[in-house]
Design a protein around this motif. Structure first.
Motif, short mmCIF file in Angstrom:
data_model
loop_
_atom_site.label_atom_id
_atom_site.label_comp_id
_atom_site.label_asym_id
_atom_site.label_seq_id
_atom_site.Cartn_x
_atom_site.Cartn_y
_atom_site.Cartn_z
N GLY A 57 0.79 -1.22 0.00
CA GLY A 57 0.00 0.00 0.00
C GLY A 57 0.83 1.27 0.00
O GLY A 57 0.30 2.35 0.25
N GLY A 58 2.12 1.15 -0.31
CA GLY A 58 3.02 2.30 -0.27
C GLY A 58 2.82 3.27 -1.42
O GLY A 58 1.89 3.16 -2.22
N HIS A 59 3.72 4.23 -1.47
CA HIS A 59 3.58 5.36 -2.38
C HIS A 59 4.83 5.46 -3.25
O HIS A 59 5.94 5.71 -2.76
N ILE A 60 4.68 5.26 -4.57
CA ILE A 60 5.79 5.39 -5.52
C ILE A 60 5.84 6.84 -6.00
O ILE A 60 4.83 7.39 -6.45
N ILE A 61 7.01 7.45 -5.92
CA ILE A 61 7.19 8.83 -6.37
C ILE A 61 8.37 8.85 -7.34
O ILE A 61 9.48 8.47 -6.96
N GLU A 62 8.15 9.25 -8.57
CA GLU A 62 9.23 9.19 -9.56
C GLU A 62 9.20 10.39 -10.49
O GLU A 62 8.13 10.90 -10.86
N SER A 63 10.39 10.83 -10.87
CA SER A 63 10.55 11.85 -11.92
C SER A 63 10.41 11.17 -13.28
O SER A 63 10.99 10.11 -13.52
N THR A 64 9.66 11.79 -14.18
CA THR A 64 9.44 11.15 -15.48
C THR A 64 9.13 12.18 -16.57
O THR A 64 8.52 13.21 -16.31
N SER A 65 9.58 11.85 -17.78
CA SER A 65 9.18 12.64 -18.95
C SER A 65 7.94 12.04 -19.60
O SER A 65 7.46 12.55 -20.60
N GLY A 66 7.46 10.93 -19.04
CA GLY A 66 6.19 10.38 -19.51
C GLY A 66 6.10 8.88 -19.59
O GLY A 66 5.24 8.26 -18.99
N ASN A 67 7.00 8.24 -20.32
CA ASN A 67 6.84 6.81 -20.57
C ASN A 67 7.09 5.96 -19.33
O ASN A 67 6.38 4.98 -19.09
N THR A 68 8.11 6.31 -18.54
CA THR A 68 8.31 5.59 -17.27
C THR A 68 7.10 5.79 -16.37
O THR A 68 6.63 4.85 -15.72
N GLY A 69 6.59 7.00 -16.34
CA GLY A 69 5.42 7.28 -15.53
C GLY A 69 4.20 6.50 -15.96
O GLY A 69 3.43 6.01 -15.12
N LEU A 70 4.00 6.35 -17.26
CA LEU A 70 2.88 5.55 -17.75
C LEU A 70 3.02 4.10 -17.30
O LEU A 70 2.05 3.47 -16.87
N GLY A 71 4.24 3.57 -17.41
CA GLY A 71 4.47 2.20 -16.97
C GLY A 71 4.25 2.04 -15.47
O GLY A 71 3.62 1.06 -15.02
N LEU A 72 4.77 2.97 -14.69
CA LEU A 72 4.59 2.89 -13.24
C LEU A 72 3.12 3.04 -12.85
O LEU A 72 2.66 2.42 -11.88
N ALA A 73 2.39 3.85 -13.61
CA ALA A 73 0.96 4.01 -13.32
C ALA A 73 0.23 2.68 -13.46
O ALA A 73 -0.62 2.32 -12.62
N VAL A 74 0.55 1.92 -14.50
CA VAL A 74 -0.08 0.61 -14.71
C VAL A 74 0.29 -0.34 -13.57
O VAL A 74 -0.58 -0.98 -12.95
N VAL A 75 1.59 -0.46 -13.30
CA VAL A 75 2.05 -1.41 -12.29
C VAL A 75 1.53 -1.02 -10.90
O VAL A 75 1.13 -1.89 -10.11
N ALA A 76 1.51 0.28 -10.59
CA ALA A 76 1.01 0.72 -9.29
C ALA A 76 -0.46 0.35 -9.10
O ALA A 76 -0.86 -0.12 -8.02
N ARG A 77 -1.27 0.54 -10.15
CA ARG A 77 -2.69 0.21 -10.03
C ARG A 77 -2.88 -1.28 -9.81
O ARG A 77 -3.73 -1.71 -9.02
N GLU A 78 -2.09 -2.09 -10.50
CA GLU A 78 -2.23 -3.54 -10.38
C GLU A 78 -1.82 -4.05 -9.00
O GLU A 78 -2.40 -5.02 -8.49
N ARG A 79 -0.82 -3.40 -8.38
CA ARG A 79 -0.23 -3.95 -7.17
C ARG A 79 -0.61 -3.16 -5.91
O ARG A 79 -0.05 -3.39 -4.83
N GLY A 80 -1.55 -2.21 -6.08
CA GLY A 80 -2.12 -1.56 -4.91
C GLY A 80 -1.30 -0.43 -4.32
O GLY A 80 -1.34 -0.21 -3.10
N TYR A 81 -0.58 0.30 -5.15
CA TYR A 81 0.22 1.42 -4.67
C TYR A 81 -0.34 2.74 -5.18
O TYR A 81 -0.98 2.80 -6.24
N ARG A 82 -0.06 3.82 -4.44
CA ARG A 82 -0.28 5.16 -4.96
C ARG A 82 0.92 5.52 -5.83
O ARG A 82 2.03 5.04 -5.61
N PHE A 83 0.68 6.39 -6.81
CA PHE A 83 1.79 6.81 -7.67
C PHE A 83 1.71 8.31 -7.92
O PHE A 83 0.67 8.83 -8.33
N THR A 84 2.82 8.99 -7.66
CA THR A 84 2.95 10.41 -7.97
C THR A 84 4.05 10.58 -9.01
O THR A 84 5.18 10.12 -8.79
N ALA A 85 3.73 11.22 -10.11
CA ALA A 85 4.70 11.50 -11.17
C ALA A 85 5.13 12.95 -11.08
O ALA A 85 4.30 13.86 -11.11
N VAL A 86 6.43 13.18 -10.95
CA VAL A 86 6.98 14.54 -10.94
C VAL A 86 7.39 14.86 -12.38
O VAL A 86 8.25 14.19 -12.96
#
Length: 442
Positions: A57-86
């Protein structure tokens, strides 16, 4: 969705008729999110879980120009995490909207209207936010995360499943994960390809000068650190194979592939394709060359593929686009029919249907078109012959037969030379081509 990652197709873009070298595009555009980086997004999250760096249930916070953030958004939703893209406004609107659609929170480090690249500011802000939150937060730091490269080992396995060998591997260098990670995966499987790295003009991973650039998700802007993979593995790329490509050329290539083939790729992938096409004849004969196509072009419909956006930034070059279209056509694989020839054949068939009132004559002419195509005459040659006499047709077919006979004789002579000289590695060219001294050329 993460179960759909990988097994992306290979597309044969070009072949050198002089050397037999073939150019393949690994279409990572077919991954979920339309990009390669979902591979490393998943790898970084799984690695963090194994190391207990990311609590349930943790919180992923990552700097991204877009594509890494899109990937993390998918994985975070599947595995129950919050995700903040900087993020900054250099990222395309399509990427930003995509992350929002998948539940990510966006934190901007630049004001709206400022579309400059702010890599260092993004990374500093992401690290700061994670530190402020404490142990429930995880900052992957993709540039310095070894799991980034590990995410591409499977890509290497896929390449060797589809190709007997990979002689030359070409890719854009940003974090370095896709190029160096895939290369490591290939080496682990007994394949050690020559690496060609590509970055935008203005990026500093390969050295100065530094200046702003518009290619997204690639390169190292001034003030930013290249990161773990580039620091560790840049030595694997020889100086001659560290290529810088301008925004104009990168975007012209992406637009040329869209116009010529209906293939939409991102600008940074355009730079890698151009580097491959321009060097195709220079690579060793019979090489398999693979370009990693990191993301799709749909994310750039309002930038790279928008004439107004391109014009406003002085990036549109129609002449360069035409030159690259011609380069693609020149190296077209034999099995792919030139669209211009298809168009001409359709016009010929239409003309026959209008000109021939007699159904039997129409059938005869249509049969003739297909027969002449089957024996290898071009659409232009067929068009000339259809308006001529039967004597002209017979004469042309006789010349064509002689041409094929001569080609068959050259092939037979070359095969004989190869068998005769295979122990000395000397090949005598057909018809005794000579050097300046009059001796057979080798």
């Amino acid at each position: 969705m993460s179960e759909l990652i990988g097994r992306t197709p290979l597309f044969e873009l070009a072949v050198s008729r002089a050397t037999g070298t073939r150019l393949f595009l690994k279409l990572e555009t077919m991954n979920p999110t339309g990009a390669a980086k979902i591979r490393m997004a998943r790898a970084m999250v799984l690695d963090a879980e194994r190391r207990a760096a990311l609590p349930a249930g943790g919180h992923i916070i990552e700097s991204t120009s877009g594509n890494t953030g899109l990937g993390l958004a998918v994985v975070a939703r599947e595995r129950g995490y919050r995700f903040t893209a900087v993020v900054d406004h250099h990222a395309s609107a399509a990427k930003l909207n995509g992350m929002r659609a998948m539940g990510a929170e966006l934190v901007f480090v630049s004001e709206e209207g400022d579309d400059g690249l702010s890599t260092s500011a993004r990374e500093e802000r992401a690290a700061e936010l994670a530190a402020q939150e404490g142990p429930t937060a995880y900052f992957p730091a993709q540039h310095d995360n070894p799991a980034n490269g590990v995410g591409y080992y499977a890509l290497a396995e896929e390449l060797l499943d589809n190709l007997e060998k990979v002689d030359i591997l070409i890719g854009a260098v940003g974090t370095g994960g896709s190029l160096f990670g895939t290369a490591r995966g290939l080496r682990d499987r007994g394949c050690d390809p020559r690496l060609v790295g590509v970055e935008p003009e203005g990026s500093i991973a390969f050295g100065p000068p530094a200046h702003d650039y518009w290619q997204s998700g690639t390169g190292t802007p001034e003030g930013a650190s290249p990161g773990f993979h580039v620091d560790q593995d840049l030595r694997l790329i020889e100086e001659r194979d560290r290529i810088k490509v301008s925004d104009v050329d990168a975007f012209a290539t992406a637009r040329a592939l869209a116009a010529q083939l209906g293939l939409l790729i991102g600008g940074s992938s355009g730079s890698s394709v151009l580097a491959a096409l321009e060097r195709l004849e220079e690579f060793p004969a019979h090489s398999n060359v693979v370009v990693i196509i990191n993301d799709d072009g749909e994310k750039y419909l309002d930038t790279v593929f928008d004439d107004q956006w391109m014009n406003d930034r002085h990036l549109l070059d129609r002449t360069r686009e035409s030159e690259i279209v011609e380069l693609v056509r020149q190296h077209r694989p034999p099995h792919r029919v030139d669209p211009h020839e298809i168009e001409l054949m359709r016009h010929l068939e239409t003309a026959l249907s209008y000109d021939s009132a007699d159904g039997a004559e129409l059938a005869r002419q249509s049969g003739l078109v297909h027969a002449l195509t089957a024996v290898g005459l071009s659409a232009n040659e067929i068009g000339d012959l259809l308006g001529g006499t039967e004597d002209q047709l017979c004469l042309a077919l006789g010349k064509h037969r002689q041409r094929l006979t001569d080609q068959a004789a050259m092939v037979a002579q070359l095969l004989a030379s190869l068998r005769r000289d295979e122990n000395t590695h000397t090949i005598l060219m057909p018809d005794a081509a000579t050097d300046r001294d009059g001796a057979p050329a080798k």
